[in-house]
Design an enzyme around this catalytic site. Sequence first.
Site, PDB file in Angstrom:
ATOM      1  N   ALA A  88       3.086  10.609   0.565  1.00  0.00           N
ATOM      2  CA  ALA A  88       1.957   9.718   0.143  1.00  0.00           C
ATOM      3  C   ALA A  88       1.909  10.378  -1.195  1.00  0.00           C
ATOM      4  O   ALA A  88       0.731  11.049  -1.358  1.00  0.00           O
ATOM      5  CB  ALA A  88       0.879   9.566   1.007  1.00  0.00           C
ATOM      6  N   PRO A  89       2.533  10.316  -2.057  1.00  0.00           N
ATOM      7  CA  PRO A  89       2.269  10.986  -3.392  1.00  0.00           C
ATOM      8  C   PRO A  89       1.138  10.901  -4.238  1.00  0.00           C
ATOM      9  O   PRO A  89       0.778  11.446  -5.245  1.00  0.00           O
ATOM     10  CB  PRO A  89       3.849  10.718  -4.249  1.00  0.00           C
ATOM     11  CG  PRO A  89       4.069   9.294  -3.534  1.00  0.00           C
ATOM     12  CD  PRO A  89       4.079   9.310  -2.182  1.00  0.00           C
ATOM     13  N   TRP A 111     -12.329   7.870  16.781  1.00  0.00           N
ATOM     14  CA  TRP A 111     -12.257   7.199  15.505  1.00  0.00           C
ATOM     15  C   TRP A 111     -13.086   8.053  14.313  1.00  0.00           C
ATOM     16  O   TRP A 111     -13.340   7.344  13.359  1.00  0.00           O
ATOM     17  CB  TRP A 111     -12.627   5.737  15.393  1.00  0.00           C
ATOM     18  CG  TRP A 111     -11.743   5.250  16.527  1.00  0.00           C
ATOM     19  CD1 TRP A 111     -11.793   4.638  17.640  1.00  0.00           C
ATOM     20  CD2 TRP A 111     -10.073   4.659  15.883  1.00  0.00           C
ATOM     21  NE1 TRP A 111     -10.636   4.013  18.047  1.00  0.00           N
ATOM     22  CE2 TRP A 111      -9.655   3.998  16.981  1.00  0.00           C
ATOM     23  CE3 TRP A 111      -9.656   4.614  14.691  1.00  0.00           C
ATOM     24  CZ2 TRP A 111      -8.328   3.458  17.014  1.00  0.00           C
ATOM     25  CZ3 TRP A 111      -8.333   4.101  14.619  1.00  0.00           C
ATOM     26  CH2 TRP A 111      -7.427   3.815  15.953  1.00  0.00           C
ATOM     27  N   GLU A 144       4.674  20.018  -1.120  1.00  0.00           N
ATOM     28  CA  GLU A 144       5.232  19.824  -2.173  1.00  0.00           C
ATOM     29  C   GLU A 144       6.066  18.119  -2.180  1.00  0.00           C
ATOM     30  O   GLU A 144       6.213  17.852  -1.033  1.00  0.00           O
ATOM     31  CB  GLU A 144       6.541  20.858  -2.605  1.00  0.00           C
ATOM     32  CG  GLU A 144       7.429  21.003  -1.482  1.00  0.00           C
ATOM     33  CD  GLU A 144       8.432  21.946  -2.110  1.00  0.00           C
ATOM     34  OE1 GLU A 144       8.251  22.345  -3.172  1.00  0.00           O
ATOM     35  OE2 GLU A 144       9.312  22.383  -1.348  1.00  0.00           O
ATOM     36  N   GLY A 168       4.811  15.284  -2.738  1.00  0.00           N
ATOM     37  CA  GLY A 168       4.190  14.277  -2.046  1.00  0.00           C
ATOM     38  C   GLY A 168       3.993  14.158  -0.725  1.00  0.00           C
ATOM     39  O   GLY A 168       3.471  13.126  -0.201  1.00  0.00           O
ATOM     40  N   LYS A 169       4.387  15.202  -0.157  1.00  0.00           N
ATOM     41  CA  LYS A 169       4.301  15.219   1.345  1.00  0.00           C
ATOM     42  C   LYS A 169       3.034  15.593   2.028  1.00  0.00           C
ATOM     43  O   LYS A 169       2.370  16.475   1.469  1.00  0.00           O
ATOM     44  CB  LYS A 169       5.644  16.082   2.020  1.00  0.00           C
ATOM     45  CG  LYS A 169       6.818  15.202   1.586  1.00  0.00           C
ATOM     46  CD  LYS A 169       8.122  16.019   2.047  1.00  0.00           C
ATOM     47  CE  LYS A 169       9.570  15.384   2.158  1.00  0.00           C
ATOM     48  NZ  LYS A 169       9.949  15.424   0.544  1.00  0.00           N
ATOM     49  N   LYS A 198      -4.801   5.616  13.226  1.00  0.00           N
ATOM     50  CA  LYS A 198      -4.741   5.139  11.797  1.00  0.00           C
ATOM     51  C   LYS A 198      -4.558   6.601  10.926  1.00  0.00           C
ATOM     52  O   LYS A 198      -5.019   7.512  11.243  1.00  0.00           O
ATOM     53  CB  LYS A 198      -5.850   4.439  11.539  1.00  0.00           C
ATOM     54  CG  LYS A 198      -5.943   2.936  12.098  1.00  0.00           C
ATOM     55  CD  LYS A 198      -5.060   2.088  11.389  1.00  0.00           C
ATOM     56  CE  LYS A 198      -5.403   0.610  11.869  1.00  0.00           C
ATOM     57  NZ  LYS A 198      -4.614  -0.359  11.104  1.00  0.00           N
ATOM     58  N   GLU A 214      12.801   9.377  -1.762  1.00  0.00           N
ATOM     59  CA  GLU A 214      12.249   9.276  -0.402  1.00  0.00           C
ATOM     60  C   GLU A 214      12.387   7.664   0.016  1.00  0.00           C
ATOM     61  O   GLU A 214      12.249   7.600   1.249  1.00  0.00           O
ATOM     62  CB  GLU A 214      10.747   9.649  -0.831  1.00  0.00           C
ATOM     63  CG  GLU A 214      10.444  11.106  -1.103  1.00  0.00           C
ATOM     64  CD  GLU A 214      11.120  12.167   0.126  1.00  0.00           C
ATOM     65  OE1 GLU A 214      10.989  11.491   1.324  1.00  0.00           O
ATOM     66  OE2 GLU A 214      11.462  13.123  -0.198  1.00  0.00           O
ATOM     67  N   ASP A 256      20.320  -8.488   5.679  1.00  0.00           N
ATOM     68  CA  ASP A 256      19.704  -9.694   5.170  1.00  0.00           C
ATOM     69  C   ASP A 256      19.342  -9.591   3.681  1.00  0.00           C
ATOM     70  O   ASP A 256      19.154  -8.460   3.078  1.00  0.00           O
ATOM     71  CB  ASP A 256      18.436  -9.975   5.968  1.00  0.00           C
ATOM     72  CG  ASP A 256      17.965 -11.377   5.436  1.00  0.00           C
ATOM     73  OD1 ASP A 256      18.322 -12.224   5.850  1.00  0.00           O
ATOM     74  OD2 ASP A 256      16.512 -11.013   4.627  1.00  0.00           O
ATOM     75  N   GLU A 269      24.994 -10.604   4.145  1.00  0.00           N
ATOM     76  CA  GLU A 269      24.581 -12.014   3.969  1.00  0.00           C
ATOM     77  C   GLU A 269      24.403 -12.153   2.407  1.00  0.00           C
ATOM     78  O   GLU A 269      23.524 -11.712   1.945  1.00  0.00           O
ATOM     79  CB  GLU A 269      23.161 -12.503   4.522  1.00  0.00           C
ATOM     80  CG  GLU A 269      22.827 -14.068   4.382  1.00  0.00           C
ATOM     81  CD  GLU A 269      21.354 -14.121   4.340  1.00  0.00           C
ATOM     82  OE1 GLU A 269      20.723 -15.302   4.497  1.00  0.00           O
ATOM     83  OE2 GLU A 269      20.460 -13.248   4.076  1.00  0.00           O
TER      84      GLU A 269
END
Length: 588
Positions: A77-78, A92, A103, A105-106, A128, A318, A342, A397
Amino acid sequence: MADREDSVAIPEFSFLLQMDPYLKPYEKDFKRRYELLQKQLVRLEETEGGFDQFTSSYKNFGVHRQPDNSLLFLEWAPAAEALFLTGDFNDWEKFSYPYTKKEFGKWELILPAKHDGTPAVGHNTRLKVVVHTKEGGRLYRISPWAKYVNREEKSIVYDWVHWDPPQPYTQIHPRPKKPTSLRIYEAHVGIASPEGKVASYTNFTTNVLPRIKDLGYNCIQLMAIMEHAYYASFGYQVTSFFAASSRYGTPEELKRMIDAAHSMGIVVLLDVVHSHASKNTEDGLNCFDGSDSCFFHSPPRGEHKLWGSRLFNYSSWEVQRFLLSNLRWWMEEYCFDGFRFDGITSMLYHHHGIGTGFSGDYSEYFGLQVDEDSLVYLMLANHILHTLYPDCITVAEDVSGMPALCRGVEEGGLGFDYRLAMAIPDKWIQILKESKDEDWDMGDIVHTLTNRRYGEKCIAYAESHDQALVGDKSLAFWLMDKEMYTNMSSLIPMTAVIDRGMQLHKMIRLLTHALGGEGYLNFIGNEFGHPEWLDFPREGNNQSYHYARRQFNLLETDHLRYHQLYAFDRDMNRTEDQYGWLAAQPPL
């Protein structure tokens, strides 16, 4: 370095040029594509230890139980400012389990086992990812690598569910050998029942697989398996790429279904959608990290204006990791035998085929309109799949007629085994709509059936799911229309409409089977002339399942003539199995 660059044999253009001298001016384009592929393979070797390790990233990303029962969570999630994990396991609470930024963006989180040695997050626990954006927003997301998602009955949003069953299903039967003559049964699990409901993997295993085997098909192409929040999208608006759709049952039930098919000598292909993704945010990939360019190009390039979906950035390292690992996941975890890709036309060109006609002029297939990033991705995917799984089958396809689509990457091709012969069903529908019987032009029909590139295998079909959808008609319905409701019984005299319709239904399929390609495809139910059309529950039909089913019960009523069409389809496949015309070499 030189040894690594030889990981793919030097391209041989001589065969392509011998077959088609008109490709000669574009030899440099083939070489450029191959060189881009080779460069990517070298990069994978240098930075990831090779494509085998790179495409096994599904073993690290998402959530994985370690030998000591601790849990490792890993996401990309950079653009995110912070990530947290929440769910049933911590009531929750939103901020008690933060990820650590790594490093590139991880983000990583390790949850130790409980005091009793059991995992902190148990099987079937809802989760979540809480994403804090740099703009101060707070988002609730599903892991892009989630292996299972479902939704509560009254909810419209899917939840990430940790899937770690105490007794996971283990496949018993080996993969069948790659068929020399490919006879494909295109199927959708959810409609595979006469009942007005979403059918299950278990129903398909028990009631549909034996029919497919009896009919003589040796391959099943499964639609709508990758999870899609909107059922009426026919599975083409994917929200969770690693999750088998929970509306039909559990992952273990799908594994059992594929294993049962293998026990019958039937290979199973997944209808894989890597050409685009759903725009959903809370239960999809879109804006996962708060940005509009995490997995996709930023708009406008990253949006498909006709499909209303997001378009992947295939040049992103990524994104390639995600998509290529996705293919490995379905091959390894579920033992699929290959893929039908597809929407290839949308991937191959920057214009996505929108408002563009293809005349066959070779200038249409080369130049700036070609999206080299996605083209090289497809070459890479095919190279990896066929290297790791020599019997893997890939079907494209594509409506454009891209040359060398089904030639090996070592020749500069894209590496697919087959392409769909999409002009054939259009020709049959055109004839039935516009021509009287006495005006059928047999020369034109044969030309359409045999008009394909030499050396590139095609899957022929008289009709597929496209022709069955609401707004169109199946061949049987074009031929017999409303008389199918009243005159299909053998207890009454056969009418001229039914007589003509049944004979043409058989002959259209036999001609297509015999002349149309090196493989053959039939959509579920069409083998016996399924009446009516296919329409999924939606607001426009009051959420009705009446047309989202296959009426196999018609075959069980002895006096109805549907079983005659079924018997013809079965005997046609069995005759091909005996004589092998699909695998026969075409004339020069």
